[in-house]
Design an enzyme around this catalytic site. Structure first.
Site, PDB file in Angstrom:
ATOM      1  N   ARG A  91     -33.488   0.276 -37.247  1.00  0.00           N
ATOM      2  CA  ARG A  91     -33.314   1.249 -38.321  1.00  0.00           C
ATOM      3  C   ARG A  91     -33.741   2.641 -37.875  1.00  0.00           C
ATOM      4  O   ARG A  91     -33.179   3.637 -38.292  1.00  0.00           O
ATOM      5  CB  ARG A  91     -34.138   0.811 -39.537  1.00  0.00           C
ATOM      6  N   TYR A  92     -34.791   2.711 -37.058  1.00  0.00           N
ATOM      7  CA  TYR A  92     -35.287   3.996 -36.539  1.00  0.00           C
ATOM      8  C   TYR A  92     -34.939   4.048 -35.059  1.00  0.00           C
ATOM      9  O   TYR A  92     -35.131   3.050 -34.348  1.00  0.00           O
ATOM     10  CB  TYR A  92     -36.806   4.077 -36.678  1.00  0.00           C
ATOM     11  N   ARG A  95     -37.544   2.673 -32.291  1.00  0.00           N
ATOM     12  CA  ARG A  95     -38.203   1.360 -32.330  1.00  0.00           C
ATOM     13  C   ARG A  95     -37.319   0.309 -32.992  1.00  0.00           C
ATOM     14  O   ARG A  95     -36.549   0.618 -33.891  1.00  0.00           O
ATOM     15  CB  ARG A  95     -39.555   1.443 -33.037  1.00  0.00           C
ATOM     16  N   CYS A 104     -43.358 -19.305 -39.825  1.00  0.00           N
ATOM     17  CA  CYS A 104     -44.676 -18.692 -39.998  1.00  0.00           C
ATOM     18  C   CYS A 104     -45.728 -19.796 -40.018  1.00  0.00           C
ATOM     19  O   CYS A 104     -45.417 -20.958 -40.272  1.00  0.00           O
ATOM     20  CB  CYS A 104     -44.760 -17.940 -41.331  1.00  0.00           C
ATOM     21  N   CYS A 108     -46.280 -16.797 -47.441  1.00  0.00           N
ATOM     22  CA  CYS A 108     -46.838 -16.006 -48.527  1.00  0.00           C
ATOM     23  C   CYS A 108     -45.812 -15.983 -49.654  1.00  0.00           C
ATOM     24  O   CYS A 108     -44.625 -15.748 -49.416  1.00  0.00           O
ATOM     25  CB  CYS A 108     -47.104 -14.588 -48.035  1.00  0.00           C
ATOM     26  N   CYS A 111     -43.569 -12.812 -49.966  1.00  0.00           N
ATOM     27  CA  CYS A 111     -42.973 -12.289 -48.728  1.00  0.00           C
ATOM     28  C   CYS A 111     -41.663 -11.554 -48.990  1.00  0.00           C
ATOM     29  O   CYS A 111     -40.801 -12.055 -49.702  1.00  0.00           O
ATOM     30  CB  CYS A 111     -42.714 -13.450 -47.773  1.00  0.00           C
ATOM     31  N   ARG A 113     -39.378 -11.147 -46.894  1.00  0.00           N
ATOM     32  CA  ARG A 113     -38.290 -11.877 -46.228  1.00  0.00           C
ATOM     33  C   ARG A 113     -38.268 -13.332 -46.687  1.00  0.00           C
ATOM     34  O   ARG A 113     -37.859 -14.220 -45.952  1.00  0.00           O
ATOM     35  CB  ARG A 113     -38.448 -11.822 -44.701  1.00  0.00           C
ATOM     36  N   ASP A 271     -42.450  -5.086 -51.994  1.00  0.00           N
ATOM     37  CA  ASP A 271     -40.993  -4.932 -52.045  1.00  0.00           C
ATOM     38  C   ASP A 271     -40.412  -5.788 -53.169  1.00  0.00           C
ATOM     39  O   ASP A 271     -41.039  -6.743 -53.630  1.00  0.00           O
ATOM     40  CB  ASP A 271     -40.378  -5.347 -50.699  1.00  0.00           C
ATOM     41  N   ASP A 308     -41.402   0.987 -48.767  1.00  0.00           N
ATOM     42  CA  ASP A 308     -40.169   0.802 -48.021  1.00  0.00           C
ATOM     43  C   ASP A 308     -39.041   0.988 -49.033  1.00  0.00           C
ATOM     44  O   ASP A 308     -38.925   0.198 -49.977  1.00  0.00           O
ATOM     45  CB  ASP A 308     -40.132  -0.599 -47.388  1.00  0.00           C
TER      46      ASP A 308
HETATM   47  C1  PLP Z   1     -41.354  -1.231 -41.004  1.00  0.00           C
HETATM   48  C2  PLP Z   1     -40.339  -1.110 -39.978  1.00  0.00           C
HETATM   49  C3  PLP Z   1     -40.642  -0.532 -38.729  1.00  0.00           C
HETATM   50  C4  PLP Z   1     -42.028  -0.038 -38.376  1.00  0.00           C
HETATM   51  O1  PLP Z   1     -42.357   1.104 -39.098  1.00  0.00           O
HETATM   52  P1  PLP Z   1     -43.675   1.913 -38.711  1.00  0.00           P
HETATM   53  O2  PLP Z   1     -43.725   2.992 -39.749  1.00  0.00           O
HETATM   54  O3  PLP Z   1     -43.484   2.430 -37.312  1.00  0.00           O
HETATM   55  O4  PLP Z   1     -44.815   0.963 -38.779  1.00  0.00           O
HETATM   56  C5  PLP Z   1     -39.648  -0.411 -37.809  1.00  0.00           C
HETATM   57  N1  PLP Z   1     -38.395  -0.837 -38.061  1.00  0.00           N
HETATM   58  C6  PLP Z   1     -38.069  -1.389 -39.253  1.00  0.00           C
HETATM   59  C7  PLP Z   1     -36.668  -1.837 -39.455  1.00  0.00           C
HETATM   60  C8  PLP Z   1     -39.026  -1.548 -40.245  1.00  0.00           C
HETATM   61  O5  PLP Z   1     -38.704  -2.122 -41.411  1.00  0.00           O
HETATM   62  S1  SF4 Z   2     -45.483 -12.128 -45.282  1.00  0.00           S
HETATM   63 FE1  SF4 Z   2     -43.661 -13.394 -44.870  1.00  0.00          FE
HETATM   64  S2  SF4 Z   2     -43.290 -13.150 -42.666  1.00  0.00           S
HETATM   65 FE2  SF4 Z   2     -45.417 -12.520 -43.043  1.00  0.00          FE
HETATM   66  S3  SF4 Z   2     -46.661 -14.376 -42.715  1.00  0.00           S
HETATM   67 FE3  SF4 Z   2     -46.206 -14.249 -44.918  1.00  0.00          FE
HETATM   68  S4  SF4 Z   2     -44.358 -15.501 -45.145  1.00  0.00           S
HETATM   69 FE4  SF4 Z   2     -44.518 -15.038 -42.957  1.00  0.00          FE
END
Ligand code: PLP
Ligand code: SF4
Length: 354
Positions: A91-92, A95, A104, A108, A111, A113, A271, A308
């Site tokens: 996305r960025y 990174r 996992c 959680c 979560c 995801r 989220d 986010d």
């Molecule tokens: C959260 C996230 C990151 C990391 O973000 P930082 O602000 O650098 O901690 C990088 N890529 C994606 C897609 C993310 O969701």
């Molecule tokens: S927040 Fe989601 S990805 Fe992270 S440890 Fe918990 S269940 Fe796993």
């Protein structure tokens, strides 16, 4: 085997045997387990017995997870639309997220995801394709291993990924986001630490931790093994109703993390994942909490309160605004106690309260 002993609880029957789910709730929890992955490792089962609700709420299935609010969505932060190859989110520019497994150590209930975690590791060919993408994309300065939880991989598999990253010159930083130090602290052993260091890059580990009670002696010792190996530690915390939504809870957590050599990095606004509304703290309340912390806790213990943006537009800080423009080029700035001051100080006014 004693249910409170050495076993990871994964089925509704396990949860009932351990006394974590009542007979009345068992049918609902059984239906939930079919939809969302469930696992509570022994360390956290024991912690639930002693620390109670703040820990239990995070991991024990709850029938309120059936209540999906209209603003909630399966892919809350748009991972899918930013995934050029399987197991990777870009996305960025500088990174990428690399997700070698979606398993996992603990699941959680909030979560973000939750609709995708629980599945296993990438196939070797898929992992190779993700690593090829990183190799072919010189803008990638940092590789963030996440998932799922990358530290459930064996030391051998983690070492193999690090060996590939070592040979990609444009990658300077490797960051690992994990809950394993909290969920399975004994996994943080010499072999896994050696594997992490095999990349030869600067490695950071970000630990997901939401309550001071999670920092047991074993967990603090696992953090110490990572720190002593020269790996700087960060913490990510999710702001959760009934878990850490008071200034005292946050203060205790962040002080305990700093004392364990873990720098609080982000406090995440929850989220909009499906069935998580019983955990959600309104942003205005979150802002009041972080403002409360600002006045009384060391700067070391202040994470950035982060949102986010739903859909995938990225992360932004959402802490309270301390400055408001005055129109004449000056500002009104509020101190942590809420008193307003003119900035720059006006003649004869010397930044006194306005
Ligand atoms: C959260 C996230 C990151 C990391 O973000 P930082 O602000 O650098 O901690 C990088 N890529 C994606 C897609 C993310 O969701
Ligand atoms: S927040 Fe989601 S990805 Fe992270 S440890 Fe918990 S269940 Fe796993």
């Amino acid at each position: 085997m004693n249910a409170l002993g050495a076993k990871t609880l994964t089925t509704p029957a396990d949860l009932a045997d351990a006394g974590l789910v009542s007979a009345a709730d068992l049918p609902a929890v059984t239906a939930l387990s079919a939809r969302y992955a469930t696992a509570i490792p022994p360390n956290l089962v024991r912690l639930i017995a002693t620390a109670g609700d703040a820990v239990a709420r995070q991991f024990v299935p709850d029938k309120r997870e059936f209540d999906s609010a209209p603003e909630e969505r399966a892919d809350p932060i748009g991972d899918h639309s930013h995934s050029p190859v399987k197991g990777l989110v870009h996305r960025y520019a500088d990174r990428v997220l690399l997700m070698p497994t979606l398993a996992c150590a603990v699941y959680c209930r909030f979560c973000f995801r939750r609709e995708s975690v629980g599945a296993g590791a990438l196939m070797q060919a898929e992992l190779d394709a993700a690593l090829d993408y990183i190799r072919a994309t010189p803008a990638i300065w940092e590789v963030i291993l996440t998932g799922g939880d990358p530290l459930v991989l064996s030391a051998r598999r983690m070492g193999a990924i690090m060996d590939v990253l070592r040979d990609i010159a444009h990658v300077k930083i490797v960051r690992v986001h994990t809950r394993v130090p909290v969920a399975l602290p004994e996994r943080i052993d010499a072999a896994l630490i050696d594997a992490l260091k095999r990349s030869g890059k600067t490695v950071y580990v970000g630990i997901h931790c939401n309550h001071a009670a999670e920092l047991t002696e074993d967990v603090v010792a696992a953090c110490a093994r990572l720190s002593d190996a020269g790996i700087p530690l960060l913490a990510q915390t999710v702001l959760l109703k009934g878990v850490n939504d008071t200034v005292a809870d946050l203060e205790n957590l962040f002080r305990a993390l700093v004392a364990a050599r873990v720098k609080p990095y982000y406090l995440h606004q929850l989220d909009y994942a499906p069935g998580t509304s019983h955990f959600r703290v309104p942003i205005a309340e979150g802002q009041a909490l972080v403002t409360g912390l600002r006045g009384r806790v060391s700067g070391l213990a202040q994470p950035t309160y982060i949102l986010d943006i739903p859909g995938g537009a990225g992360k932004v800080p959402v802490g309270a605004a301390y400055m408001s423009p005055e129109g004449d080029g000056g500002y009104i700035v509020r101190d942590p106690q809420g008193t307003a001051h003119a900035y720059p100080p006006r003649p004869g006014d010397d930044c006194s309260p306005v």
